[in-house]
Motif scaffolding. Structure first.
Motif, PDB file in Angstrom:
ATOM      1  N   ARG A   1       0.842  -1.202   0.000  1.00  0.00           N
ATOM      2  CA  ARG A   1       0.000   0.000   0.000  1.00  0.00           C
ATOM      3  C   ARG A   1       0.875   1.250   0.000  1.00  0.00           C
TER       4      ARG A   1
ATOM      5  N   ILE B   1       0.503   6.657   8.017  1.00  0.00           N
ATOM      6  CA  ILE B   1      -0.176   6.777   6.730  1.00  0.00           C
ATOM      7  C   ILE B   1      -0.075   8.238   6.284  1.00  0.00           C
TER       8      ILE B   1
ATOM      9  N   GLU C   1       0.145   4.330   0.558  1.00  0.00           N
ATOM     10  CA  GLU C   1      -0.192   5.290   1.615  1.00  0.00           C
ATOM     11  C   GLU C   1       0.572   5.003   2.906  1.00  0.00           C
ATOM     12  N   ILE C   2       0.985   3.762   3.077  1.00  0.00           N
ATOM     13  CA  ILE C   2       1.656   3.353   4.309  1.00  0.00           C
ATOM     14  C   ILE C   2       3.151   3.637   4.173  1.00  0.00           C
TER      15      ILE C   2
ATOM     16  N   CYS D   1       5.514   0.787   8.817  1.00  0.00           N
ATOM     17  CA  CYS D   1       4.641  -0.189   9.456  1.00  0.00           C
ATOM     18  C   CYS D   1       5.491  -1.064  10.364  1.00  0.00           C
TER      19      CYS D   1
ATOM     20  N   TYR E   1      -8.121   9.555   3.479  1.00  0.00           N
ATOM     21  CA  TYR E   1      -7.857   8.581   4.533  1.00  0.00           C
ATOM     22  C   TYR E   1      -9.078   7.705   4.776  1.00  0.00           C
TER      23      TYR E   1
END
Length: 150
Positions: free
Chosen positions: A89, A108, A91-92, A95, A116
């Motif tokens: 992803r 994010i 947007e991440i 993590c 979002y």
């Protein structure tokens, strides 16, 4: 790593575009020695690929959200599938698999709150191994660095 290596690492964390001559001047070594040391630090895995940092506001990604999620299953295959999904992803930005009450913590970046909400409601919470989440919106950035203290 000796002190010259540490100086090289600090200098490169500040500006990865410095020439070997400029680095040599900063750390007190010859350009050839700097080049050899940088290659050795790369081969040892200390130095990773050079990148350019981008201002999130300049590319319409000014909203940062810290997101915690809890997995439905801790089965190794279910975790592997979830982590593969999370790594894919865009947007991440970061993590982490966590200890404690939440299984993952991530940062994010999105253009706006609506972006979002789309990511969270239409994507992440629809993953078969995501049980629940908690979102925390950053009001302002007090500190941001990519430079590790060495």
């Amino acid at each position: 790593m000796d002190e010259i290596d540490r100086k090289l690492v600090r200098a490169l964390q500040e500006d990865a575009t410095l020439s070997h001559a400029a680095l040599a001047e900063r750390v007190g070594a010859s350009p050839t020695s700097c080049w050899r040391r940088i290659k050795a630090l790369e081969e040892a895995g200390v130095l990773m690929k050079p990148v350019r940092l981008v201002d999130p506001q300049a590319v319409a990604r000014g909203v940062s959200v810290m997101l915690q999620i809890r997995a439905k299953s801790h089965d190794p295959e279910a975790r592997r599938e979830l982590e593969t999904y999370l790594r894919g992803r865009p947007e991440i930005m970061e993590c982490y698999s966590m200890s404690g009450e939440w299984d993952y913590l991530m940062r994010i970046v999105v253009a706006d709150v609506a972006g979002y909400e789309r990511f969270l409601m239409r994507e992440l919470l629809n993953h078969p191994n995501v049980a629940t989440s908690a979102s925390h919106f950053a009001m302002s950035q007090v500190k941001y660095t990519t430079a590790l203290p060495v």
